[in-house]
Scaffold this active site. Sequence first.
Site, PDB file in Angstrom:
ATOM      1  N   ILE A  68       0.820  -1.214   0.000  1.00 52.89           N
ATOM      2  CA  ILE A  68       0.000   0.000   0.000  1.00 52.89           C
ATOM      3  C   ILE A  68       0.853   1.263   0.000  1.00 52.89           C
ATOM      4  O   ILE A  68       0.327   2.363   0.102  1.00 52.89           O
ATOM      5  CB  ILE A  68      -0.956   0.019   1.210  1.00 52.89           C
ATOM      6  CG1 ILE A  68      -0.183  -0.122   2.522  1.00 52.89           C
ATOM      7  CG2 ILE A  68      -1.996  -1.068   1.096  1.00 52.89           C
ATOM      8  CD1 ILE A  68      -1.056  -0.050   3.757  1.00 52.89           C
ATOM      9  N   GLY A  69       2.164   1.111  -0.131  1.00 53.57           N
ATOM     10  CA  GLY A  69       3.039   2.272  -0.189  1.00 53.57           C
ATOM     11  C   GLY A  69       4.489   1.850  -0.242  1.00 53.57           C
ATOM     12  O   GLY A  69       4.835   0.719   0.096  1.00 53.57           O
ATOM     13  N   SER A  70       5.332   2.748  -0.697  1.00 52.47           N
ATOM     14  CA  SER A  70       6.762   2.446  -0.753  1.00 52.47           C
ATOM     15  C   SER A  70       7.543   3.743  -0.651  1.00 52.47           C
ATOM     16  O   SER A  70       7.027   4.819  -0.935  1.00 52.47           O
ATOM     17  CB  SER A  70       7.120   1.712  -2.056  1.00 52.47           C
ATOM     18  OG  SER A  70       6.801   2.506  -3.182  1.00 52.47           O
ATOM     19  N   GLY A  71       8.786   3.616  -0.228  1.00 52.12           N
ATOM     20  CA  GLY A  71       9.649   4.783  -0.098  1.00 52.12           C
ATOM     21  C   GLY A  71      11.090   4.356  -0.055  1.00 52.12           C
ATOM     22  O   GLY A  71      11.432   3.200  -0.331  1.00 52.12           O
ATOM     23  N   SER A  72      11.965   5.303   0.310  1.00 55.96           N
ATOM     24  CA  SER A  72      13.390   4.992   0.327  1.00 55.96           C
ATOM     25  C   SER A  72      13.730   3.981   1.410  1.00 55.96           C
ATOM     26  O   SER A  72      14.705   3.247   1.299  1.00 55.96           O
ATOM     27  CB  SER A  72      14.190   6.277   0.548  1.00 55.96           C
ATOM     28  OG  SER A  72      13.796   6.901   1.755  1.00 55.96           O
ATOM     29  N   PHE A  73      12.922   3.906   2.480  1.00 59.64           N
ATOM     30  CA  PHE A  73      13.218   3.000   3.589  1.00 59.64           C
ATOM     31  C   PHE A  73      12.806   1.578   3.286  1.00 59.64           C
ATOM     32  O   PHE A  73      13.261   0.643   3.930  1.00 59.64           O
ATOM     33  CB  PHE A  73      12.488   3.471   4.849  1.00 59.64           C
ATOM     34  CG  PHE A  73      10.996   3.458   4.701  1.00 59.64           C
ATOM     35  CD1 PHE A  73      10.264   2.310   4.935  1.00 59.64           C
ATOM     36  CD2 PHE A  73      10.326   4.601   4.302  1.00 59.64           C
ATOM     37  CE1 PHE A  73       8.898   2.295   4.789  1.00 59.64           C
ATOM     38  CE2 PHE A  73       8.960   4.592   4.154  1.00 59.64           C
ATOM     39  CZ  PHE A  73       8.243   3.436   4.401  1.00 59.64           C
ATOM     40  N   GLY A  74      11.921   1.372   2.337  1.00 57.24           N
ATOM     41  CA  GLY A  74      11.380   0.045   2.068  1.00 57.24           C
ATOM     42  C   GLY A  74       9.956   0.157   1.575  1.00 57.24           C
ATOM     43  O   GLY A  74       9.643   1.036   0.788  1.00 57.24           O
ATOM     44  N   LYS A 103       5.362  -1.592   8.152  1.00 56.21           N
ATOM     45  CA  LYS A 103       6.575  -1.050   7.538  1.00 56.21           C
ATOM     46  C   LYS A 103       7.618  -2.151   7.523  1.00 56.21           C
ATOM     47  O   LYS A 103       7.911  -2.746   8.558  1.00 56.21           O
ATOM     48  CB  LYS A 103       7.104   0.142   8.337  1.00 56.21           C
ATOM     49  CG  LYS A 103       6.433   1.454   8.056  1.00 56.21           C
ATOM     50  CD  LYS A 103       7.180   2.574   8.775  1.00 56.21           C
ATOM     51  CE  LYS A 103       6.574   3.925   8.473  1.00 56.21           C
ATOM     52  NZ  LYS A 103       7.320   5.013   9.124  1.00 56.21           N
ATOM     53  N   ASP A 126       9.089  16.774  12.166  1.00 49.39           N
ATOM     54  CA  ASP A 126       8.802  16.617  10.736  1.00 49.39           C
ATOM     55  C   ASP A 126       7.296  16.702  10.488  1.00 49.39           C
ATOM     56  O   ASP A 126       6.728  15.915   9.736  1.00 49.39           O
ATOM     57  CB  ASP A 126       9.353  15.289  10.222  1.00 49.39           C
ATOM     58  CG  ASP A 126       9.536  15.289   8.702  1.00 49.39           C
ATOM     59  OD1 ASP A 126       9.549  16.389   8.106  1.00 49.39           O
ATOM     60  OD2 ASP A 126       9.656  14.204   8.108  1.00 49.39           O
TER      61      ASP A 126
END
Length: 717
Positions: A421-427, A444, A579
């Site tokens: 359901i999502g992705s980013g630089s961390f995984g 996550k 943040d």
Amino acid sequence: MEQTQTAEGTDLLIGDEKTNDLPFVQLFLEEIGCTQYLDSFIQCNLVTEEEIKYLDKDILIALGVNKIGDRLKILRKSKSFQRDKRIEQVNRLKNLMEKVSSLSTATLSMNSELIPEKHCVIFILNDGSAKKVNVNGCFNADSIKKRLIRRLPHELLATNSNGEVTKMVQDYDVFVLDYTKNVLHLLYDVELVTICHANDRVEKNRLIFVSKDQTPSDKAISTSKKLYLRTLSALSQVGPSSSNLLAQNKGISHNNAEGKLRIDNTEKDRIRQIFNQRPPSEFISTNLAGYFPHTDMKRLQKTMRESFRHSARLSIAQRRPLSAESNNIGDILLKHSNAVDMALLQGLDQTRLSSKLDTTKIPKLAHKRPEDNDAISNQLELLSVDSGEEEDHDFFGEDSDIVSLPTKIATPKNWLKGACIGSGSFGSVYLGMNAHTGELMAVKQVEIKNNNIGVPTDNNKQANSDENNEQEEQQEKIEDVGAVSHPKTNQNIHRKMVDALQHEMNLLKELHHENIVTYYGASQEGGNLNIFLEYVPGGSVSSMLNNYGPFEESLITNFTRQILIGVAYLHKKNIIHRDIKGANILIDIKGCVKITDFGISKKLSPLNKKQNKRASLQGSVFWMSPEVVKQTATTAKADIWSTGCVVIEMFTGKHPFPDFSQMQAIFKIGTNTTPEIPSWATSEGKNFLRKAFELDYQYRPSALELLQHPWLDAHII
């Protein structure tokens, strides 16, 4: 009067203002050098443009045009009239759509006939009539529907299974006609609220309101089309003098408006996002196979059965009501079964029912006799593969290598991995489900490349506290701020990602608040580090702005109030988020704010407060406060500045300093430049932002002080 340039340079009169028909056919034949056939054309009364443009080979032969060359010349010229007519129509349509796509927000407000008042929405009823509803102060779908239901005529009210009229909001649906796809779209709560409070959503003047047992009638659809065409007509009268606000309407054709409509239902084998947002738990529960495509069906069925039994047992033992917002599959199944039971009980003979049941209450499944619950459990047993199935620990295996973090909430020992359901630089973030309780989660997951990296436990937490603090200070010096960060190797980047996740775990397990994403635990499994978080259906403030545009001010105050409540809770725990931005503020489908992403958050100790130590350059540049950019202090007031920046986001749809790069923004903030306050905000809203953007953090109000600001007072009618 329209003219066509001939090959020889002569203009032919082909418009409707011709005073004489004969010159037209004569000039037509003279132009192509075929005047010898003029008498034949006149005798057959083929003298106007409308008659000549439909000539064909057989007609020309009948007229005595026997030469192939002459026939070709006449046919080519006659067909050009049809082509010119089509080009003219296409050009008119293009001009219309260019005007539509060039409109701005200001042009929409010019047409008072479409939306007479700022906070009004037009609902179309199934009899074809329309009701104008003022939604000012309505911050959820239920309150919007209630205002309309109070004004519904008796014959349009929904009825329950007994044929009795009901005014319960859950018995009504709202549709909108999507002319780009030519479908009827059923609106979810978050979509309805967003459309109603958006300034630039033209759909708000043609929402269709029906009872749940009905679909939009032909009369309602006809009224919607009329309003839609009237909207296009009104917009077409405005010149192309502003921005591309309604570009999404490009490509809408007349055929789409007249074609047969279909209801936009979800396909069983297709995972669907609701307006690019996470789908609600209720929808996932009806399509588990679709959202957990790689999970064994037997395992899914076993989890469903165990979750149902677990929820039923808790309902009886604790006499707890079923939460409408629960993410637990068992609770959802129990609620559905309860609804069926209620309908069946209402259908019983009233005299028989009164002798057994309290007529003042409709018993819920949670309060039924144990044998009734067993009967329902037995019904669910039909879903199982084998009633003599082995126990959970045998089914999932005894040699699992999961190491769980001790937390106040039990860490899932076994869980089912669903769709990404999502992705980013961390995984990546996956949909997950607790295999024992059926609780939906967002998981996550990041790959652990270094075998020495492990999940911290309470046994070594104290021993390593000083070392962790030292590592944290070193990490702060090189934290990511866009172009400012220059890690040396990929290994360092990966290590920092894992450290950030572990840091986030340590903070989250201390937090338990409605406006903070709930942490369920963490585990190290198969070379991956997993963090189990609350599943929040809906999306972030940032994604909602991308999909729907800037928010109405009443909606902004509602969200801001909840953000500050969450921030005040964090500050009470001596935690600075560092943040706060639109992408880290989740809004569920009920409009509840959830603050997430604590990867760079910091817990202040009494020593930190006394020393007021030098701050590190951490966070997202456009939301940074001056003291963070200048690295002069680490205080909770940085979150207040960032919250003000989120308010700017919601007002404008863009982050602060949208015309500057990150380095330019750092320079601007460092030279005491505050974000521009929207001119269309109310005076109280502007005052709120000025306080949030106080340059001296010592005079900047706290979250608790801002919560008492008049701008955040609820004025609900």
